[in-house]
Design a protein around this motif. Structure first.
Motif, PDB file in Angstrom:
ATOM      1  N   ALA A  56       0.919  -1.077  -0.046  1.00 55.66           N
ATOM      2  CA  ALA A  56       0.059   0.037  -0.044  1.00 55.66           C
ATOM      3  C   ALA A  56       0.775   1.184   0.261  1.00 55.66           C
ATOM      4  CB  ALA A  56      -0.757  -0.007   1.420  1.00 55.66           C
ATOM      5  N   ASP A  57       0.450   2.190  -0.698  1.00 55.88           N
ATOM      6  CA  ASP A  57       0.986   3.605  -0.522  1.00 55.88           C
ATOM      7  C   ASP A  57       0.558   4.320   0.493  1.00 55.88           C
ATOM      8  OD1 ASP A  57       2.810   3.224  -3.144  1.00 55.88           O
ATOM      9  OD2 ASP A  57       0.788   3.126  -3.997  1.00 55.88           O
ATOM     10  N   THR A  58      -0.991   4.177   0.676  1.00 59.63           N
ATOM     11  CA  THR A  58      -1.473   4.918   1.650  1.00 59.63           C
ATOM     12  C   THR A  58      -2.178   3.965   2.485  1.00 59.63           C
ATOM     13  OG1 THR A  58      -1.461   7.364   0.612  1.00 59.63           O
ATOM     14  CG2 THR A  58      -3.285   6.754   2.286  1.00 59.63           C
ATOM     15  N   ILE A  59      -2.099   3.905   3.761  1.00 58.51           N
ATOM     16  CA  ILE A  59      -3.149   3.368   4.678  1.00 58.51           C
ATOM     17  C   ILE A  59      -4.009   3.998   5.511  1.00 58.51           C
ATOM     18  CG2 ILE A  59      -2.932   1.473   6.254  1.00 58.51           C
ATOM     19  CD1 ILE A  59      -0.367   0.543   5.381  1.00 58.51           C
ATOM     20  N   ILE A  60      -5.266   3.740   5.604  1.00 54.74           N
ATOM     21  CA  ILE A  60      -6.186   4.305   6.242  1.00 54.74           C
ATOM     22  C   ILE A  60      -6.692   3.579   7.480  1.00 54.74           C
ATOM     23  CG2 ILE A  60      -8.380   5.653   6.161  1.00 54.74           C
ATOM     24  CD1 ILE A  60      -8.249   6.476   3.248  1.00 54.74           C
ATOM     25  N   ILE A  61      -6.804   4.456   8.622  1.00 49.65           N
ATOM     26  CA  ILE A  61      -7.186   3.728   9.755  1.00 49.65           C
ATOM     27  C   ILE A  61      -8.238   4.224  10.399  1.00 49.65           C
ATOM     28  CG2 ILE A  61      -6.134   3.026  12.092  1.00 49.65           C
ATOM     29  CD1 ILE A  61      -3.473   3.901  10.629  1.00 49.65           C
ATOM     30  N   PRO A  62      -9.341   3.773  10.283  1.00 49.04           N
ATOM     31  CA  PRO A  62     -10.556   4.185  10.799  1.00 49.04           C
ATOM     32  C   PRO A  62     -10.871   4.244  12.208  1.00 49.04           C
ATOM     33  CG  PRO A  62     -11.083   2.729   9.234  1.00 49.04           C
ATOM     34  CD  PRO A  62      -9.847   2.812   9.409  1.00 49.04           C
ATOM     35  N   GLY A  63     -11.753   4.707  12.880  1.00 51.61           N
ATOM     36  CA  GLY A  63     -11.891   4.892  14.271  1.00 51.61           C
ATOM     37  C   GLY A  63     -11.834   3.297  15.034  1.00 51.61           C
ATOM     38  N   TRP A  64     -10.555   3.489  16.189  1.00 53.90           N
ATOM     39  CA  TRP A  64     -10.587   2.124  16.939  1.00 53.90           C
ATOM     40  C   TRP A  64     -11.892   2.035  18.016  1.00 53.90           C
ATOM     41  CZ3 TRP A  64      -8.677  -2.201  16.679  1.00 53.90           C
ATOM     42  CH2 TRP A  64      -8.337  -3.195  17.817  1.00 53.90           C
ATOM     43  N   ASN A  65     -12.238   0.803  17.959  1.00 53.39           N
ATOM     44  CA  ASN A  65     -13.379   0.533  18.814  1.00 53.39           C
ATOM     45  C   ASN A  65     -13.411   0.586  20.202  1.00 53.39           C
ATOM     46  OD1 ASN A  65     -12.567  -2.381  19.511  1.00 53.39           O
ATOM     47  ND2 ASN A  65     -12.252  -2.434  17.302  1.00 53.39           N
ATOM     48  N   ASP A  66     -12.248   0.419  20.842  1.00 60.06           N
ATOM     49  CA  ASP A  66     -12.009   0.478  22.385  1.00 60.06           C
ATOM     50  C   ASP A  66     -10.702   1.135  22.565  1.00 60.06           C
ATOM     51  OD1 ASP A  66     -11.685   0.132  25.000  1.00 60.06           O
ATOM     52  OD2 ASP A  66     -12.222  -2.260  25.001  1.00 60.06           O
ATOM     53  N   LYS A  67     -10.697   2.344  22.995  1.00 57.37           N
ATOM     54  CA  LYS A  67      -9.479   3.380  23.267  1.00 57.37           C
ATOM     55  C   LYS A  67      -8.763   2.743  24.328  1.00 57.37           C
ATOM     56  CE  LYS A  67     -12.852   5.232  22.476  1.00 57.37           C
ATOM     57  NZ  LYS A  67     -14.039   4.850  22.028  1.00 57.37           N
ATOM     58  N   ASN A  68      -9.173   1.785  25.330  1.00 63.27           N
ATOM     59  CA  ASN A  68      -8.425   1.391  26.156  1.00 63.27           C
ATOM     60  C   ASN A  68      -7.820   0.006  25.892  1.00 63.27           C
ATOM     61  OD1 ASN A  68      -8.843   3.380  28.156  1.00 63.27           O
ATOM     62  ND2 ASN A  68     -11.033   2.985  28.172  1.00 63.27           N
ATOM     63  N   LYS A  69      -8.217  -0.437  24.866  1.00 67.47           N
ATOM     64  CA  LYS A  69      -7.636  -1.954  24.041  1.00 67.47           C
ATOM     65  C   LYS A  69      -6.589  -1.789  23.303  1.00 67.47           C
ATOM     66  CE  LYS A  69      -9.422  -5.989  22.057  1.00 67.47           C
ATOM     67  NZ  LYS A  69     -10.708  -6.854  21.464  1.00 67.47           N
ATOM     68  N   ARG A  70      -5.453  -2.747  23.498  1.00 70.22           N
ATOM     69  CA  ARG A  70      -4.398  -2.524  22.539  1.00 70.22           C
ATOM     70  C   ARG A  70      -4.704  -3.379  21.526  1.00 70.22           C
ATOM     71  NH1 ARG A  70       0.905  -1.373  22.629  1.00 70.22           N
ATOM     72  NH2 ARG A  70       2.401  -2.738  21.255  1.00 70.22           N
ATOM     73  N   PRO A  71      -4.457  -2.614  20.131  1.00 70.97           N
ATOM     74  CA  PRO A  71      -4.866  -3.239  18.746  1.00 70.97           C
ATOM     75  C   PRO A  71      -3.902  -4.640  18.757  1.00 70.97           C
ATOM     76  CG  PRO A  71      -4.509  -0.910  18.385  1.00 70.97           C
ATOM     77  CD  PRO A  71      -3.915  -1.222  20.080  1.00 70.97           C
ATOM     78  N   PRO A  72      -4.458  -5.694  17.765  1.00 67.19           N
ATOM     79  CA  PRO A  72      -3.657  -7.046  17.777  1.00 67.19           C
ATOM     80  C   PRO A  72      -2.310  -6.574  17.235  1.00 67.19           C
ATOM     81  CG  PRO A  72      -5.680  -7.001  16.707  1.00 67.19           C
ATOM     82  CD  PRO A  72      -5.556  -5.421  17.068  1.00 67.19           C
ATOM     83  N   GLU A  73      -1.206  -7.279  17.823  1.00 64.25           N
ATOM     84  CA  GLU A  73      -0.049  -6.994  17.495  1.00 64.25           C
ATOM     85  C   GLU A  73       0.559  -7.190  16.161  1.00 64.25           C
ATOM     86  OE1 GLU A  73       3.939  -5.502  17.787  1.00 64.25           O
ATOM     87  OE2 GLU A  73       2.411  -5.551  19.419  1.00 64.25           O
ATOM     88  N   PRO A  74      -0.154  -8.407  15.447  1.00 62.09           N
ATOM     89  CA  PRO A  74       0.175  -8.248  13.564  1.00 62.09           C
ATOM     90  C   PRO A  74      -0.139  -7.052  13.112  1.00 62.09           C
ATOM     91  CG  PRO A  74      -1.073 -10.429  14.411  1.00 62.09           C
ATOM     92  CD  PRO A  74      -0.837  -9.254  15.704  1.00 62.09           C
ATOM     93  N   LEU A  75      -1.350  -6.424  13.539  1.00 62.82           N
ATOM     94  CA  LEU A  75      -1.794  -5.244  12.844  1.00 62.82           C
ATOM     95  C   LEU A  75      -0.493  -3.946  13.203  1.00 62.82           C
ATOM     96  CD1 LEU A  75      -3.597  -2.946  11.176  1.00 62.82           C
ATOM     97  CD2 LEU A  75      -4.967  -2.889  13.545  1.00 62.82           C
ATOM     98  N   LEU A  76      -0.183  -3.857  14.480  1.00 63.47           N
ATOM     99  CA  LEU A  76       0.799  -3.068  14.666  1.00 63.47           C
ATOM    100  C   LEU A  76       2.176  -3.289  14.132  1.00 63.47           C
ATOM    101  CD1 LEU A  76      -0.013  -2.574  18.660  1.00 63.47           C
ATOM    102  CD2 LEU A  76      -0.717  -1.348  16.828  1.00 63.47           C
ATOM    103  N   GLU A  77       2.473  -4.227  14.013  1.00 59.96           N
ATOM    104  CA  GLU A  77       3.578  -4.489  13.232  1.00 59.96           C
ATOM    105  C   GLU A  77       3.600  -4.420  11.858  1.00 59.96           C
ATOM    106  OE1 GLU A  77       7.579  -5.488  12.619  1.00 59.96           O
ATOM    107  OE2 GLU A  77       6.617  -5.128  14.480  1.00 59.96           O
ATOM    108  N   ALA A  78       2.323  -4.583  10.999  1.00 62.68           N
ATOM    109  CA  ALA A  78       2.212  -4.439   9.546  1.00 62.68           C
ATOM    110  C   ALA A  78       2.414  -2.908   9.446  1.00 62.68           C
ATOM    111  CB  ALA A  78       0.976  -4.776   9.364  1.00 62.68           C
TER     112      ALA A  78
END
Length: 322
Positions: A73-95
């Motif tokens: 991807a040249d541009t990646i868009i990240i819409p609203g995260w569902n739980d502000k107190n929850k850490r997103p999955p590590e595979p997503l963060l690493e990607a």
């Protein structure tokens, strides 16, 4: 014969529960081929950790691809995260970290900023999110410089935006960066939205009723846009609005989120961008037609707002000689 350059690839991440308004904004602006532009548009795709996600509102959406789509991807868009107190999955963060490292542009809408914050990519940089979650973002991530009254922040390849409607502002900003002001204006007109809104999140308060009959602030803005090559003063704008200067200044800030002079300066630069893209006028003529009294003042204002010089902008977006 050389092959045409591949289209700029935009990937929107989908996770559940999905916030449909922000998700839809990305698809509307980047995913719909616009025949009125007569040009190749973005190559758009949706990707996520799961191939089907539930959306707020009671329906499900099928996903095109997994997180491997972020690798190209040249541009990646990240819409609203569902739980502000929850850490997103590590595979997503690493990607996201890998995509940023190879130069992909990352864009968050609203609370999607929390995903970028958890990835560590915002550390030491500037960012924003919805005004309701500014304090929480500051508490959780003190190493980020939070900008609390803007619609979006461009922090050198990472763009964060405020609430859902600000996602549209940030998206049009991206179109303007990629294709120029004229194309961004065309897209904004098709969406029936301004190509740029001045001010920040504090402008969204209830405006009082006018104490006496007069024109709305919106009508004054339309009138002023037609007079940008002429000297415009607060007095003349207030007179056109049918208000005293004091009332006009207050109503203008309430309606536009900024001062008349700051708004005029930015609108004049937008006109200059359009002239640089679509004409062969020299810089001095463009400065005059955009309402600047001197070439030096024009160059300073252009660099402040566009982040580059008029000549460099023309080399990038010159539709006449390219």
């Amino acid at each position: 014969m050389p092959h045409p350059a591949p289209a700029h690839r935009v990937v929107t991440i989908a996770y559940e529960p999905l916030w449909p308004l922000e998700f839809g904004i990305a698809g509307e602006i980047f995913g719909w081929n616009r025949p009125e532009l007569e040009m190749d548009w973005y190559d758009y795709q949706v990707a996520g950790p799961k191939r089907s996600v539930r959306s707020v509102g009671g329906y499900s959406i099928r996903i095109d691809a997994g997180l491997e789509a972020l690798e190209t991807a040249d541009t990646i868009i990240i819409p609203g995260w569902n739980d502000k107190n929850k850490r997103p999955p590590e595979p997503l963060l690493e990607a996201l970290r890998k995509a940023h490292a190879r130069g992909a542009r990352l864009v968050s809408y609203c609370t999607g900023c929390f995903v970028l914050a958890h990835s560590g990519l915002l550390n030491g940089g500037r960012a924003t999110t919805h005004w309701r979650y500014i304090s929480l973002l500051q508490q959780q991530f003190p190493e980020i410089e939070i900008v609390d009254d803007v619609l979006y922040v461009d922090n050198g390849g990472i763009i964060t935006s405020a609430g859902s409607s600000a996602a549209m502002d940030a998206s049009l900003y991206i179109v303007r960066q990629d294709h120029g002001a004229n194309v961004a204006n065309t897209v904004a007109r098709s969406l029936v939205t301004p190509p740029h809104r001045d001010g920040g999140q504090s402008q969204y308060i209830e405006a009082p009723i006018q104490e006496r009959p007069g024109k709305t602030i919106a009508s004054v803005l339309d009138w002023a846009r037609e007079q940008l090559d002429r000297p415009l003063t607060i007095s003349s704008m207030a007179s056109h609005a049918g208000m005293s200067e004091r009332t006009f200044l207050r109503r203008f800030r309430e309606g536009a989120g900024t001062t008349p002079l700051k708004w005029l300066r930015r609108e004049r630069i937008f006109r200059a961008m359009n002239l640089l893209e679509t004409t062969t006028l020299d810089t001095a003529d463009i400065a005059t037609q955009s309402g600047f009294a001197s070439l030096e003042t024009f160059r300073t204002a252009f660099r402040d707002i566009a982040g580059t010089s008029p000549n460099a902008y023309r080399r990038r977006f010159d539709a006449v000689t390219s």
